[in-house]
Design an enzyme around this catalytic site. Structure first.
Site, PDB file in Angstrom:
ATOM      1  N   LYS A 193       0.657  -1.123  -0.044  1.00 51.35           N
ATOM      2  CA  LYS A 193       0.128   0.082  -0.014  1.00 51.35           C
ATOM      3  C   LYS A 193       1.014   1.343  -0.034  1.00 51.35           C
ATOM      4  CE  LYS A 193      -0.929   0.199   5.072  1.00 51.35           C
ATOM      5  NZ  LYS A 193      -0.047   1.052   5.285  1.00 51.35           N
ATOM      6  N   ARG A 227      -6.765   3.674  11.584  1.00 49.05           N
ATOM      7  CA  ARG A 227      -6.266   2.266  11.921  1.00 49.05           C
ATOM      8  C   ARG A 227      -7.351   1.627  12.682  1.00 49.05           C
ATOM      9  NH1 ARG A 227      -0.780   2.217  10.264  1.00 49.05           N
ATOM     10  NH2 ARG A 227       0.331   0.140  10.856  1.00 49.05           N
ATOM     11  N   ARG A 276      11.344  -7.736   3.197  1.00 53.96           N
ATOM     12  CA  ARG A 276      11.663  -6.379   3.646  1.00 53.96           C
ATOM     13  C   ARG A 276      12.621  -6.157   4.677  1.00 53.96           C
ATOM     14  NH1 ARG A 276       6.765  -2.021   4.736  1.00 53.96           N
ATOM     15  NH2 ARG A 276       7.084  -2.980   6.841  1.00 53.96           N
ATOM     16  N   ARG A 321      14.175  -2.614   8.606  1.00 57.85           N
ATOM     17  CA  ARG A 321      13.475  -1.871   9.506  1.00 57.85           C
ATOM     18  C   ARG A 321      13.573  -2.501  10.921  1.00 57.85           C
ATOM     19  NH1 ARG A 321       7.746   0.196   7.228  1.00 57.85           N
ATOM     20  NH2 ARG A 321       7.076  -0.152   9.302  1.00 57.85           N
ATOM     21  N   ARG A 323       1.692  -6.804  14.122  1.00 62.63           N
ATOM     22  CA  ARG A 323       1.054  -5.892  13.371  1.00 62.63           C
ATOM     23  C   ARG A 323       0.128  -6.498  12.528  1.00 62.63           C
ATOM     24  NH1 ARG A 323       6.246  -4.169  11.887  1.00 62.63           N
ATOM     25  NH2 ARG A 323       5.607  -3.862   9.645  1.00 62.63           N
TER      26      ARG A 323
HETATM   27  P1  AMP Z   1       3.166   1.751   9.290  1.00 64.53           P
HETATM   28  O1  AMP Z   1       4.349   2.475   8.424  1.00 64.53           O
HETATM   29  O2  AMP Z   1       1.937   2.137   8.615  1.00 64.53           O
HETATM   30  O3  AMP Z   1       3.261   0.303   9.188  1.00 64.53           O
HETATM   31  O4  AMP Z   1       3.357   2.307  10.884  1.00 64.53           O
HETATM   32  C1  AMP Z   1       4.446   1.940  11.480  1.00 64.53           C
HETATM   33  C2  AMP Z   1       3.921   2.217  13.037  1.00 64.53           C
HETATM   34  O5  AMP Z   1       3.454   3.267  13.122  1.00 64.53           O
HETATM   35  C3  AMP Z   1       2.796   1.190  13.333  1.00 64.53           C
HETATM   36  O6  AMP Z   1       2.984  -0.148  13.810  1.00 64.53           O
HETATM   37  C4  AMP Z   1       2.474   1.871  14.636  1.00 64.53           C
HETATM   38  O7  AMP Z   1       3.301   1.719  15.770  1.00 64.53           O
HETATM   39  C5  AMP Z   1       2.500   3.172  14.349  1.00 64.53           C
HETATM   40  N1  AMP Z   1       1.638   3.965  13.566  1.00 64.53           N
HETATM   41  C6  AMP Z   1       1.310   4.208  12.327  1.00 64.53           C
HETATM   42  N2  AMP Z   1      -0.156   4.609  11.960  1.00 64.53           N
HETATM   43  C7  AMP Z   1      -0.712   4.497  13.060  1.00 64.53           C
HETATM   44  C8  AMP Z   1      -2.177   4.812  13.426  1.00 64.53           C
HETATM   45  N3  AMP Z   1      -2.988   5.264  12.616  1.00 64.53           N
HETATM   46  N4  AMP Z   1      -2.167   4.761  15.002  1.00 64.53           N
HETATM   47  C9  AMP Z   1      -1.449   4.248  15.709  1.00 64.53           C
HETATM   48  N5  AMP Z   1      -0.317   4.047  15.420  1.00 64.53           N
HETATM   49  C10 AMP Z   1       0.263   4.237  14.332  1.00 64.53           C
END
Ligand code: AMP
Length: 198
Positions: free
Chosen positions: A17, A92, A131, A137, A148
């Protein structure tokens, strides 16, 4: 036809995405607002917000809703988001949907479409492991990845039904080549009268 659009892209981590979101946003000339990217940039720069969220991200947990929503609200008031934006990673959960609704309604706005990238869990897991090897990461450990994906299934998947009731969800098969998927998304948005500039 319009080239402005208020979009959300949703899918499990590893669904592609992030990559597709950037391409769609470029096509519309709108900014990507990725909460994950905002948090990671703050961690890298060592800001106060970064220090607050480092441990949360490393564990694969969610940052508190109010803090996350406040950051998004702030970002969406920037000039470049006046005519549209593509949200990636936010909202989310259903609490965040309510917080976003309140903000957008207050501005007389609403999301035009929600792009749901459908990818089976096994395929997402495989892509995330790859990845982890390629990008290193810090939240791509096996444990954090599994957490996650669990959070996605339990908390994020339910937001799809909320938006589906509004008739704005486009479910896109996320298995295929990058170009194929980009074309599927563009075609679905075009049906809604959301045409890209380029
Ligand atoms: P992502 O890059 O979208 O996978 O986000 C990485 C991490 O950022 C997630 O595992 C959460 O710890 C935090 N995070 C990102 N977006 C949100 C959100 N909308 N609400 C809460 N935590 C978030």
């Amino acid at each position: 036809m319009t080239s402005s659009a208020r979009l959300l892209i949703v899918g499990p981590q590893g669904s592609g995405k992030g990559t597709q979101g950037v391409l769609v946003a470029e096509g519309f000339g709108i900014p990507v607002v990725s909460t994950g990217d905002i948090f990671r940039a703050n961690i890298k720069e060592g800001t106060e917000l970064g220090q607050q969220v480092t441990a949360i991200l490393d564990a694969g947990d969610l940052v508190p809703d109010e803090l996350t929503s406040a950051i998004v609200r702030d970002r969406l008031t920037h000039e470049d988001a006046a005519h549209g934006f593509l949200l990636d990673g936010y909202p989310r959960n259903t609490a965040q949907v309510a917080q976003l609704d309140e903000f957008l309604t207050g501005r007389g706005e609403a999301l035009d479409a929600v792009i749901l990238l459908d990818v089976p869990r096994e395929e997402s897991l495989e892509r995330l492991r790859l990845r982890a090897i390629e990008q290193g990461r810090s939240d791509d450990t096996d444990e954090a990845i599994a957490k996650r994906l669990d959070i996605y299934e339990q908390e994020t998947a339910p937001i799809i039904s909320v938006y589906a009731e509004r008739g704005i969800v486009d479910r896109i098969d996320g298995v295929g080549s990058l170009d194929e998927i980009t074309e599927r998304i563009a075609a679905a948005l075009a049906v809604r009268g959301l045409a890209q500039r380029v």
